[in-house]
Structure formats: C-alpha cells, structure tokens
Design an enzyme around this catalytic site. Structure first.
Site, short mmCIF file in Angstrom:
data_model
loop_
_atom_site.label_atom_id
_atom_site.label_comp_id
_atom_site.label_asym_id
_atom_site.label_seq_id
_atom_site.Cartn_x
_atom_site.Cartn_y
_atom_site.Cartn_z
N LYS A 209 0.83 -1.20 0.00
CA LYS A 209 0.00 0.00 0.00
C LYS A 209 0.87 1.26 0.00
O LYS A 209 1.95 1.28 0.59
CB LYS A 209 -0.88 -0.04 1.26
CG LYS A 209 -1.71 1.20 1.51
CD LYS A 209 -2.44 1.06 2.84
CE LYS A 209 -3.13 2.36 3.23
NZ LYS A 209 -2.18 3.42 3.58
N LYS B 280 7.48 0.94 1.76
CA LYS B 280 8.19 0.12 0.76
C LYS B 280 9.53 0.73 0.37
O LYS B 280 10.54 0.05 0.29
CB LYS B 280 7.37 0.00 -0.54
CG LYS B 280 6.12 -0.78 -0.46
CD LYS B 280 5.44 -0.87 -1.81
CE LYS B 280 5.26 0.45 -2.51
NZ LYS B 280 4.52 1.47 -1.75
N LYS C 268 5.62 8.77 -7.26
CA LYS C 268 6.25 9.75 -6.36
C LYS C 268 7.75 9.87 -6.63
O LYS C 268 8.37 10.86 -6.26
CB LYS C 268 6.03 9.35 -4.89
CG LYS C 268 4.59 9.41 -4.43
CD LYS C 268 4.48 9.42 -2.90
CE LYS C 268 5.20 8.28 -2.22
NZ LYS C 268 4.69 6.95 -2.51
N ASP D 44 -1.21 -0.58 -6.38
CA ASP D 44 -2.45 -0.39 -7.13
C ASP D 44 -2.49 -1.39 -8.29
O ASP D 44 -2.27 -1.05 -9.45
CB ASP D 44 -2.51 1.05 -7.66
CG ASP D 44 -3.89 1.41 -8.17
OD1 ASP D 44 -4.73 0.49 -8.27
OD2 ASP D 44 -4.14 2.58 -8.47
#
Length: 264
Positions: A11, A16, A41, A125
C-alpha cells in the site's frame, strides 16, 4: 548463483521505499545492485543517491534519444538507481511511467549487464496495468508484500495477492513493517498463513529511519552498526536464501473482515 529479480509491493505510504533502499544498501556490501523505482512519487532512490533523481518520463519529455547515462544514477554502495516517474497528480495513467521505463531500459540493454540483484519498488495499485508490468512481463521472478498490522495495509496486501495469483507469480513472503500496534506480528503472521504464505522478515519501528531520511540517507549508510541496520541485513539474507514460493490464495471480502475482527 543466478541474479535475483525481486518486486516489492505494498500500500502507498506503508514504507516500501525505505525497505527497498535499505535492502539495496545491504546487498551492495557484496553485490552489484540495480533499483528501479516504479512509484509515481519517484522517491525510492532519494536516500541512496542523496537527492531526487530525474525520472525517465521527465527525461523523455526533454529529449527523445535518452542514453544510459541520462537515466541511470549511481548511489551509495555503487547501487545503480532508476526512477520511472509518472504524470502530474490527476493527469493521465500513473502506471504509464513503468511501461515506458521498462521498454527504455530494455532498449538500452541495462538488464543484459546482469546486476546480481534487481529490486523493483512497486505501488500496490494492482488494478493498474502499469504496476503489473514487473510481473506480467517477467521482469521480476519473486514478489514480497510489505504490510503492517493495520486494516487498510492488510486489505491492500490481500488485494495485491489477488493480482499475484491472477498473474501466477511467485510470492516469497510478507514483510512486516511494524507500526507498533497491539498484537501486530500475530496479526500479520495469521494473514500470511491465511493466504498460504509466511512472514519472511520483521522490521521494527525506529526513529533512526526518520533521522536518516532527513539527511537523504539510508539507515545502512548513516547508522551501519545499529540494530536497525542488522534487521535490514537479516531481511536481505532471508530473501536471498528463500526457496519457499507460493501462488497465494487471497481471502474473499467477508473472510478478510472476519479474520481482522478476530483480533479486536
């Protein structure tokens, strides 16, 4: 030993990138490592290089004939770093950068240089085709899911395991990135058991992570002798030696809620 191609999913905001960058730094103590940030990002490699690096999508906006030196940056421990990048928030497909990045790296024959360890940092995702690329196109051989014991992190982990099952990929285990909640490891171990996997590593919450990231460094670089650095080394060894891979059996929505309610 043949090279390891590892994809780390989880998530958004679960940690991560911190785990990937510290894993890469741990492997760099005796291996050639390549890190590919697949999150829009584009912050996976900041603590390895000491700054944000240009993304492949940004570079390709400026020049069509991008070369290896334009997209590949050397970081701590000689780790080679790439960021795929993504569109501005709210504009276009976030996974497109991953697709474009993989094609460019293939064309530049970056993979044929055969780094001993390649780590992909991938947003969880899985409904987006771009984020499935490392698995669907066989760039990564094994997958690890990062989660805490929190509901939304585990819900995302269960969804990710659905994507892994659909793509018939090898799940190597669950990494528990602790947030310090009650019975956390017990919850994550039970989740791993429910989907047919195991907890391969536990990373405790530590202020050293924040202190290191303020300086744009990994814990491995700033606090190499710390207990936290040893946790990353232990995780890197567990992944390197891992032989226990499964195609997960994710829980249905009702089963998942029942599982989580059991810890209330």
């Amino acid at each position: 030993m043949s090279s390891k191609h590892i994809a780390i999913y989880g998530k958004g905001g679960i940690g991560k990138s911190t785990i990937v960058s510290n894993l890469a730094a741990a492997y760099s103590e005796d291996k050639n490592v390549l890190v590919i940030g697949c999150d829009p990002k584009a912050d996976t490699t900041r603590t390895l290089v000491g700054r944000r690096i240009p993304t492949i999508l940004d570079i390709l906006k400026e020049k069509k004939g991008a070369q290896e030196e334009d997209v590949l940056f050397q970081g701590y421990g000689n780790v080679m770093c790439v960021e795929s990048g993504g569109p501005e928030p709210g504009v276009g497909c976030a996974g497109r950068g991953v697709i474009v990045a993989m094609k460019l790296l293939e064309n530049l024959e970056v993979f044929s240089q055969d780094p001993e360890v390649i780590i992909y940092d991938v947003l969880g995702d899985v409904v987006c085709g771009g984020f499935a690329v490392p698995l669907r196109e066989n760039f990564a051989d094994e997958v690890y899911i990062v989660t805490s014991g929190e509901y939304m992190a585990l819900y995302a982990a269960n969804n990710i395991s659905k994507g892994i099952k659909k793509l018939k990929s090898n799940l190597g285990g669950i990494i528990c990135n602790c947030r310090g909640i009650n019975r956390e490891l017990e919850i994550v171990e039970e989740f791993a058991h429910r989907i047919g996997s195991k907890v391969i590593g536990v990373i405790p919450r530590s202020e050293l992570v924040q202190e290191s990231e303020i300086d744009a460094k990994t814990v491995m670089e700033k606090f190499p002798e710390s207990e936290q650095a040893q946790k990353y080394r232990k995780l890197s060894s567990a992944i390197l030696d891992n032989q226990g891979f499964v195609i997960p059996e994710p829980m249905g929505a009702d089963e998942f809620d029942e599982f989580f309610r059991g810890f209330q």
